[in-house]
Structures are given as structure tokens and as C-alpha cells.
Motif scaffolding. Sequence first.
Motif, short mmCIF file in Angstrom:
data_model
loop_
_atom_site.label_atom_id
_atom_site.label_comp_id
_atom_site.label_asym_id
_atom_site.label_seq_id
_atom_site.Cartn_x
_atom_site.Cartn_y
_atom_site.Cartn_z
N LYS A 1 1.71 -39.81 33.57
CA LYS A 1 2.33 -39.10 32.45
C LYS A 1 1.26 -38.60 31.49
O LYS A 1 0.22 -39.23 31.34
N SER A 2 1.55 -37.46 30.85
CA SER A 2 0.56 -36.82 29.97
C SER A 2 0.97 -36.95 28.50
O SER A 2 2.14 -36.85 28.15
N TYR A 3 -0.04 -37.15 27.64
CA TYR A 3 0.18 -37.23 26.19
C TYR A 3 -0.90 -36.39 25.50
O TYR A 3 -2.07 -36.42 25.89
N TYR A 4 -0.50 -35.67 24.46
CA TYR A 4 -1.47 -34.95 23.63
C TYR A 4 -2.05 -35.91 22.60
O TYR A 4 -1.36 -36.80 22.09
N LEU A 5 -3.32 -35.71 22.28
CA LEU A 5 -3.98 -36.48 21.23
C LEU A 5 -4.32 -35.56 20.07
O LEU A 5 -4.88 -34.48 20.28
N SER A 6 -3.99 -35.96 18.87
CA SER A 6 -4.40 -35.21 17.68
C SER A 6 -5.16 -36.17 16.77
O SER A 6 -4.90 -37.37 16.79
N PRO A 7 -6.11 -35.65 16.00
CA PRO A 7 -6.87 -36.54 15.11
C PRO A 7 -6.00 -37.03 13.96
O PRO A 7 -5.20 -36.28 13.41
N ASN A 8 -6.14 -38.31 13.64
CA ASN A 8 -5.49 -38.85 12.45
C ASN A 8 -6.39 -38.58 11.24
O ASN A 8 -7.46 -37.98 11.38
N GLU A 9 -5.99 -39.04 10.08
CA GLU A 9 -6.74 -38.75 8.86
C GLU A 9 -8.20 -39.19 8.99
O GLU A 9 -8.49 -40.33 9.36
N GLY A 10 -9.10 -38.27 8.72
CA GLY A 10 -10.52 -38.57 8.74
C GLY A 10 -11.13 -38.56 10.13
O GLY A 10 -12.30 -38.88 10.28
N GLY A 11 -10.35 -38.16 11.15
CA GLY A 11 -10.87 -38.20 12.51
C GLY A 11 -11.23 -36.87 13.10
O GLY A 11 -11.60 -36.78 14.27
N GLY A 12 -11.15 -35.81 12.31
CA GLY A 12 -11.37 -34.46 12.83
C GLY A 12 -12.77 -34.24 13.41
O GLY A 12 -12.92 -33.68 14.50
N LYS A 13 -13.81 -34.71 12.71
CA LYS A 13 -15.17 -34.48 13.17
C LYS A 13 -15.47 -35.25 14.45
O LYS A 13 -16.05 -34.71 15.41
N ALA A 14 -15.08 -36.52 14.50
CA ALA A 14 -15.32 -37.34 15.69
C ALA A 14 -14.51 -36.81 16.88
O ALA A 14 -14.98 -36.83 18.02
N TYR A 15 -13.31 -36.32 16.60
CA TYR A 15 -12.46 -35.71 17.64
C TYR A 15 -13.18 -34.51 18.25
O TYR A 15 -13.27 -34.35 19.47
N SER A 16 -13.73 -33.65 17.39
CA SER A 16 -14.46 -32.46 17.85
C SER A 16 -15.70 -32.84 18.63
O SER A 16 -16.07 -32.16 19.61
N LEU A 17 -16.36 -33.92 18.22
CA LEU A 17 -17.56 -34.39 18.91
C LEU A 17 -17.24 -34.79 20.34
O LEU A 17 -17.94 -34.36 21.29
N LEU A 18 -16.19 -35.59 20.53
CA LEU A 18 -15.81 -36.03 21.89
C LEU A 18 -15.38 -34.83 22.72
O LEU A 18 -15.76 -34.71 23.90
N ARG A 19 -14.63 -33.91 22.15
CA ARG A 19 -14.17 -32.72 22.88
C ARG A 19 -15.36 -31.88 23.36
O ARG A 19 -15.40 -31.46 24.52
N ALA A 20 -16.33 -31.67 22.48
CA ALA A 20 -17.51 -30.87 22.85
C ALA A 20 -18.34 -31.57 23.92
O ALA A 20 -18.84 -30.93 24.85
N ALA A 21 -18.48 -32.89 23.80
CA ALA A 21 -19.28 -33.64 24.77
C ALA A 21 -18.62 -33.60 26.16
O ALA A 21 -19.31 -33.44 27.18
N LEU A 22 -17.30 -33.74 26.21
CA LEU A 22 -16.59 -33.67 27.49
C LEU A 22 -16.71 -32.27 28.09
O LEU A 22 -16.90 -32.11 29.30
N LYS A 23 -16.60 -31.25 27.24
CA LYS A 23 -16.67 -29.87 27.73
C LYS A 23 -18.05 -29.55 28.30
O LYS A 23 -18.17 -28.96 29.37
N ASP A 24 -19.10 -29.97 27.60
CA ASP A 24 -20.46 -29.64 28.04
C ASP A 24 -20.88 -30.41 29.29
O ASP A 24 -21.65 -29.90 30.11
N THR A 25 -20.39 -31.63 29.44
CA THR A 25 -20.77 -32.44 30.61
C THR A 25 -19.85 -32.24 31.80
O THR A 25 -20.19 -32.61 32.92
#
Length: 280
Positions: free
Chosen positions: A109-133
Motif C-alpha cells: 500500500k502507498s502513502y504520501y509523506l508531507s513535512p510537519n512543522e519545521g521539517g521542510g528543509k530536511a524533507y527537501s534534503l532527503l528528496r534531493a539525495a534520493l533523486k541524485d543517487t
Amino acid sequence: MHTMWKGTISFGLVNIPVKLHAATENKDVQLRQLHKECHSPIKYEKVCPVCDRKIENDEIVKGYEYAKNKFVVLDDDDLEALKKEQEDRSVEIVDFVKLEEIDPIYFEKSYYLSPNEGGGKAYSLLRAALKDTGKIGVAKMTIRSKEQLAVIRIYEDTLVVETIHFPDEVRNVKDVPNVPEETEIAKKELDTAKMLIEQLTTEFEPEKYTDEYRTALLELIEEKKGKDQTATAKDKPKPDNVTDLMEALQASLDRAKKEKPKPKQPKKKTTTTAKKKKAL
């Protein structure tokens, strides 16, 4: 979009506060079962077949059937001790792998993940790292008191959690009956099959695939509504107090008759003349 879970994703020393949202929904047309005579919805009650009565929720316990009609009973305290959901709401990434290394049979089953309060930068970091690798994260998490194996990947610039089955939950393919062994196939037949596949090969466009049965069923329902081919469930008849009182009185009277002891039969008296004849 409804938030069904809040927690954190952790990999290394990075922690990302996130919210979890269901990515898919079941759009099957739900049909109710009605009584043919009055079109009232059928009720399903929890009934004990041995005690022959309806069972309330507080009378129900859980049990594991380890043999036919033999159970290990587990109470709420037993199960509460095993729960992790309330105290552990973290998604720990333990490995990174390539998506193509995981067979689709494992996906659940699939679930979307959205950043909670204060998690936007770390969320973007993980997304970029997964995309580049070009990698996805393999993680463990707990949803609704059940430990899940999951992968974290990118879908249209959004992080997605995909729960996957544990290896022992995937049945052994060798148990599938009647699978043919390798057989000799004529080259002409194989070439024809491959040519057909090439002709039907295209890019995957999910929007062009529709549930034709669901569409036809909804059209049929709307057509019947338009023709007033509908039914209304009858209201449950309200009890008549007079009738109920008479029935209660009659039932009490019948019970009293059954419980009333039968009068003793008096002993037959012997007449004086009969006694004299007996004496003679």
C-alpha cells in the motif's frame, strides 16, 4: 488531505517530522444487502452459537487457534504490552537500494509523506539525495499497531512510503500447481508473439485505463433512479403499548398456570354399608 499518522523519518543523524496521508482509495461501488420483501438493510449481529444469544463487545476476547477448536486466549494487557505505535512513531531508514531490485510482488500500500512543522528543509534534503543517487530507502515503521517493512521513494516530487510484505508473507512460488516446465516452442510462434508485443508496446499512461464495470454500474444506477425504479426501506414498526401489555399479561397468565401446583385428589371415603359387607 486527511492526516492519518504523524511521526519522524530518521536516517543517520537527520530527523524529519512528517505527516502520513493515504495515497490511494478504493472506489468500488458498495452495494448493501436488503431484505427482498421490505427492502430493509440486513443486520449482522455477533452471536455465540453455543450460548445461542447476542454477544456484547465487552464479552469478546481475542484468541489464536493453534489447533481445531483449541485457542490461546490473549487479553488486552497481553496485546498492549506488544504495542509500539503510541511510544514509537518513527520511520527508521536502515538501508538504501535500487527500486528495480525489489519485485512488485512485495508491494502492498502507498502513502504520501508531507513535512510537519519545521521539517521542510530536511524533507527537501532527503528528496534531493534520493533523486541524485537513484536510490530508495528501506525502512521499518509501525502503522495501526502493526510493524511494517516499507520503502521511501519519490513520486512526482513527493516522498512516498510504500509498505512491502516481509519475505515470509510471500508464498513460495513452488507451491503453485500445474505450472508447466520449459517446453519446446516453434520459432514461428515465438516470433509472432514477440511481433504482437512490439505492436502493442507504448508508454504507460494511467489516465487511459478506466474501470468499465464500475462506470457501467453507476450508469445503471442513475438510469434506474431517473425512471423512479427505487425502493424505500420500511420503518421498523413501533410497539403498540396496549398489544404489548396484553401479550405480557397473557404470557404471565400462561406461566402462572404452568407453575401452579396441581390440587391433590381427595381420598375416596368408604361407606358404612360397604364396611359391613366387607366385615361379613
